[in-house]
Design a protein around this motif. Structure first.
Motif, PDB file in Angstrom:
ATOM      1  N   ASN A   1       0.805  -1.269   0.008  1.00  0.00           N
ATOM      2  CA  ASN A   1       0.018  -0.106  -0.116  1.00  0.00           C
ATOM      3  C   ASN A   1       0.877   1.299   0.059  1.00  0.00           C
ATOM      4  OD1 ASN A   1      -2.694  -1.537  -0.068  1.00  0.00           O
ATOM      5  ND2 ASN A   1      -1.955  -1.815   2.321  1.00  0.00           N
ATOM      6  N   MET A   2       1.762   1.530  -0.904  1.00  0.00           N
ATOM      7  CA  MET A   2       2.562   2.585  -1.040  1.00  0.00           C
ATOM      8  C   MET A   2       2.233   3.260  -2.401  1.00  0.00           C
ATOM      9  SD  MET A   2       4.573   2.131   1.638  1.00  0.00           S
ATOM     10  CE  MET A   2       6.078   3.256   1.303  1.00  0.00           C
ATOM     11  N   ALA A   3       2.433   4.494  -2.435  1.00  0.00           N
ATOM     12  CA  ALA A   3       2.329   5.326  -3.504  1.00  0.00           C
ATOM     13  C   ALA A   3       3.697   5.771  -4.153  1.00  0.00           C
ATOM     14  CB  ALA A   3       1.445   6.372  -3.616  1.00  0.00           C
TER      15      ALA A   3
ATOM     16  N   PHE B   1       8.724   7.210  -1.872  1.00  0.00           N
ATOM     17  CA  PHE B   1       7.404   6.511  -1.396  1.00  0.00           C
ATOM     18  C   PHE B   1       6.458   6.996  -0.370  1.00  0.00           C
ATOM     19  CE2 PHE B   1       8.801   3.486  -4.319  1.00  0.00           C
ATOM     20  CZ  PHE B   1       9.916   2.398  -3.792  1.00  0.00           C
ATOM     21  N   GLU B   2       5.310   7.055  -0.586  1.00  0.00           N
ATOM     22  CA  GLU B   2       4.304   7.399   0.512  1.00  0.00           C
ATOM     23  C   GLU B   2       3.234   6.577   0.868  1.00  0.00           C
ATOM     24  OE1 GLU B   2       2.614  11.653   1.631  1.00  0.00           O
ATOM     25  OE2 GLU B   2       1.900  11.153  -0.591  1.00  0.00           O
ATOM     26  N   ALA B   3       2.975   6.202   2.335  1.00  0.00           N
ATOM     27  CA  ALA B   3       2.065   4.979   2.459  1.00  0.00           C
ATOM     28  C   ALA B   3       0.707   5.750   2.213  1.00  0.00           C
ATOM     29  CB  ALA B   3       2.234   4.971   4.026  1.00  0.00           C
ATOM     30  N   ILE B   4      -0.241   4.906   1.783  1.00  0.00           N
ATOM     31  CA  ILE B   4      -1.456   5.369   1.503  1.00  0.00           C
ATOM     32  C   ILE B   4      -2.635   4.218   2.295  1.00  0.00           C
ATOM     33  CG2 ILE B   4      -0.909   6.196  -0.710  1.00  0.00           C
ATOM     34  CD1 ILE B   4      -1.659   3.921  -1.890  1.00  0.00           C
ATOM     35  N   GLU B   5      -3.744   4.584   2.275  1.00  0.00           N
ATOM     36  CA  GLU B   5      -4.657   3.922   2.779  1.00  0.00           C
ATOM     37  C   GLU B   5      -5.315   2.692   2.004  1.00  0.00           C
ATOM     38  OE1 GLU B   5      -6.272   4.214   5.993  1.00  0.00           O
ATOM     39  OE2 GLU B   5      -4.674   5.649   6.383  1.00  0.00           O
ATOM     40  N   PRO B   6      -5.278   1.413   2.305  1.00  0.00           N
ATOM     41  CA  PRO B   6      -5.518   0.542   1.781  1.00  0.00           C
ATOM     42  C   PRO B   6      -7.094   0.547   0.824  1.00  0.00           C
ATOM     43  CG  PRO B   6      -5.338  -0.501   4.031  1.00  0.00           C
ATOM     44  CD  PRO B   6      -5.046   1.121   3.796  1.00  0.00           C
TER      45      PRO B   6
END
Lengths: 81, 149
Positions: B130-132, B144-149
Motif C-alpha cells: 500500500n505505497m504510492a 514512497f508514501e504510505a496510503i490507505e488500503p
C-alpha cells in the motif's frame, strides 16, 4: 530501540548519504570508472574493478564487507530497465 | 510516512537493509532501483553473491529475461526489508516471499553480465505494501508514501 534496528538505521543513514553523493557526482565518477563496479563509502569511491568478483576481492583485502556498502555498476551509457 | 528516494542518472534508487535469519547472511545493504515497469521485485545477482545467499537451495520460480540475459527467478522466504523514512525512523516491511535473480547460464560471461543488473523494486512491492510513488525529476524529489488500503 533494539540493537538490530539501531544498526539498520546507522547502515541506512550512511548508505542514503552515499547514494545522494553518487547522484551529485555521477558524471565525474562515470568518466573515471566507466563500465566498472565501484564501492562507495562516506562520500568517496574506495574500490573499483571491471569485474564484480575483482571488486569483492579488493574490498576483502581492505577489510571491507561488500554487503554493507553501496556497490554499483557505473556506465556513461544510457540505461534502460 | 514517506520514504525518500534518490534520483541517480535518471533512475530512482533507494537503500534498504536486508534481514533474514534463516539465510544466515547477517544484516546486509541492498541498493534498489525502483522500476514501475517491472511486475516483480528481485534481489540482483550481484547482491545475491555479496550476501552469500545459498543459491542452490532457493526454490526456482520461473525464467525471465532481464537486459538480454536469461535469468532464473528464485524465491526467498520470510525476509525483512527496512528503509529510513523522512523523519529519521526505520520502516520495516516483512515479506513472506521475495525474488532472487540467478543467471540460468553459469559461464563466466553470463554471470558477469548478470551482475550488472541491479536489484529491483517493482510495482508488486508498492501494491502489496500500500505505497504510492511520487516523482518529480525536475525538482530532484521522489519518495514512497504510505496510503490507505
Amino acid at each position: 530501540m533494539e540493537n538490530v534496528a539501531v544498526a539498520e538505521l546507522t547502515l541506512l543513514k550512511r548508505a542514503n548519504s552515499d547514494l545522494a553523493w553518487l547522484g551529485s557526482h555521477y558524471s565525474e565518477v562515470a568518466s573515471k570508472f566507466d563500465r566498472q563496479f565501484v564501492a562507495i563509502k562516506d562520500g568517496r569511491v574506495i574500490a573499483a574493478n571491471p569485474r564484480h568478483d575483482g571488486l569483492l576481492a579488493e574490498l576483502a583485502k581492505k577489510g571491507e564487507d561488500a554487503h554493507l556498502l553501496v556497490v554499483q555498476f557505473i556506465t556513461t551509457a544510457a540505461q534502460i530497465l | 510516512m514517506r520514504i525518500p528516494l534518490s534520483i541517480i542518472k535518471g533512475r530512482l534508487q533507494v537503500a534498504a537493509s536486508f534481514y533474514a535469519p534463516r539465510y544466515h547472511t547477517g544484516l546486509a545493504l541492498i541498493d534498489f532501483v525502483v522500476d514501475t515497469g517491472s511486475t516483480v521485485s528481485m534481489i540482483g545477482y550481484g547482491d545475491v553473491e555479496e550476501m552469500g545467499l545459498p543459491q542452490s537451495s532457493l526454490p526456482f520460480r520461473e525464467h525471465s529475461f532481464i537486459g538480454g540475459t536469461s535469468m532464473g527467478l528464485h524465491t526467498l522466504r520470510n525476509i525483512r526489508l527496512s528503509f529510513s523514512d523522512d523523519e529519521g525512523g526505520l520502516q520495516p516491511f516483512k515479506l513472506k516471499e521475495f525474488g532472487a535473480s540467478i543467471p540460468s547460464r553459469k559461464n563466466v560471461e553470463a554471470r558477469d553480465h548478470a551482475k550488472e543488473i541491479p536489484s529491483i523494486l517493482g510495482l508488486d512491492f508498492l501494491t502489496l505494501n500500500n505505497m504510492a510513488l511520487y516523482c518529480s525529476p525536475s525538482r530532484n524529489v521522489a519518495y514512497f508514501e504510505a496510503i490507505e488500503p
